[in-house]
Scaffold this motif. Structure first.
Motif, mmCIF file in Angstrom:
data_model
loop_
_atom_site.group_PDB
_atom_site.id
_atom_site.type_symbol
_atom_site.label_atom_id
_atom_site.label_comp_id
_atom_site.label_asym_id
_atom_site.label_seq_id
_atom_site.Cartn_x
_atom_site.Cartn_y
_atom_site.Cartn_z
ATOM 1 N N ILE A 1 0.862 -1.191 0.000
ATOM 2 C CA ILE A 1 0.000 0.000 0.000
ATOM 3 C C ILE A 1 0.893 1.233 0.000
ATOM 4 O O ILE A 1 1.730 1.396 0.888
ATOM 5 N N THR A 2 0.711 2.106 -0.973
ATOM 6 C CA THR A 2 1.603 3.254 -1.141
ATOM 7 C C THR A 2 0.846 4.574 -1.050
ATOM 8 O O THR A 2 -0.239 4.720 -1.619
ATOM 9 N N ILE B 1 5.711 6.776 0.009
ATOM 10 C CA ILE B 1 6.072 5.891 1.116
ATOM 11 C C ILE B 1 5.008 4.810 1.278
ATOM 12 O O ILE B 1 3.814 5.069 1.101
ATOM 13 N N ASN B 2 5.441 3.595 1.587
ATOM 14 C CA ASN B 2 4.454 2.533 1.792
ATOM 15 C C ASN B 2 3.941 2.564 3.233
ATOM 16 O O ASN B 2 4.523 3.208 4.113
ATOM 17 N N ALA B 3 2.844 1.870 3.462
ATOM 18 C CA ALA B 3 2.157 1.956 4.751
ATOM 19 C C ALA B 3 3.011 1.435 5.902
ATOM 20 O O ALA B 3 2.944 1.957 7.019
ATOM 21 N N ARG B 4 3.813 0.419 5.655
ATOM 22 C CA ARG B 4 4.661 -0.106 6.730
ATOM 23 C C ARG B 4 5.695 0.931 7.150
ATOM 24 O O ARG B 4 5.912 1.159 8.349
ATOM 25 N N ARG C 1 14.660 6.639 4.991
ATOM 26 C CA ARG C 1 15.129 6.202 3.686
ATOM 27 C C ARG C 1 14.240 5.150 3.037
ATOM 28 O O ARG C 1 14.389 4.875 1.842
ATOM 29 N N MET C 2 13.329 4.543 3.784
ATOM 30 C CA MET C 2 12.396 3.601 3.163
ATOM 31 C C MET C 2 11.233 4.387 2.564
ATOM 32 O O MET C 2 10.059 4.099 2.782
#
Length: 214
Positions: free
Chosen positions: A73-74, A167-170, A93-94
């Motif tokens: 999920i982004t 950025i992704n949800a995690r 950085r992720m």
């Protein structure tokens, strides 16, 4: 262009045109998680997977600590903040960033400098006057014939910069865990809270509601 939303004082956070995760992406993320748990063909369980069922499944995955499925999920935001806060922002950085460059000549005004909310009303004029002096110094060195790469070194950390953040949800959960706390830098804390507000308005707050926002 970003879609307009309400803004925090001196800080702006908006969705990009495609920044909001679609219902299909939520369902796909849940289906991805089910791949690791179901011994049957993908089509057999994904075809009848509803959005509400997908949200329930993802909530359970978060409770169990199985957050890797959230990487499917982004989110994408347009953010305007001071350069000093942006240095902390890009440490996550992720995520992917595209940031405004100061290597291009700009016509600056005091609106291009972020005023901290802690500045007292009786000191505001002096603060803005200092920013104007910074602009005058920047323009003076440009007028002397120096390249922007040289003159921009006279700009202070309060100069505003814009960026797009994907950025992704995690990873966003990690960002909120670090930046939505009272001991975080006040500016990036406000950005994090505004992001969460936008997410909740789209019915996606369930991905982050276990995080304590301060």
């Amino acid at each position: 262009m970003p879609r307009e939303t309400d803004t925090l004082p001196d800080i702006q956070v908006q969705w990009t045109e495609s920044g909001i995760p679609s219902e299909e992406s939520i369902i796909d993320a849940a289906a991805a998680g089910m791949v690791s748990r179901k011994d049957e063909p993908y089509e057999s369980f994904v075809k009848d997977l509803s959005l509400s069922r997908a949200k329930e499944f993802l909530t359970k995955m978060i409770e169990y600590g199985h957050e890797s499925v959230l990487e499917h999920i982004t989110f994408q935001f347009w953010v305007s903040m001071s350069r000093v806060a942006s240095h902390q922002q890009v440490r996550h950085r992720m995520a992917s960033y595209t940031q405004m460059s100061l290597r291009k000549k700009r016509s600056l005004t005091t609106d291009d400098f972020v005023v901290p909310p802690q500045i007292k009303s009786e000191d505001l004029g002096e603060w803005i006057a200092d920013s104007k002096q910074v602009i005058d110094t920047y323009e003076k060195w440009l007028a002397k014939g120096y390249e922007v790469d040289v003159a921009r070194r006279k700009l202070t950390q309060e100069a505003r910069t814009d960026m797009v953040m994907t950025i992704n949800a995690r990873s966003l959960r990690n960002y909120f865990n670090l930046r939505a706390k009272h001991d975080a830098d006040f500016e990036i804390n406000a950005v994090a809270k505004r992001m969460y507000q936008l997410i909740c308005e789209e019915g996606l707050g369930f991905l982050f509601e276990d995080i304590g926002f301060e």
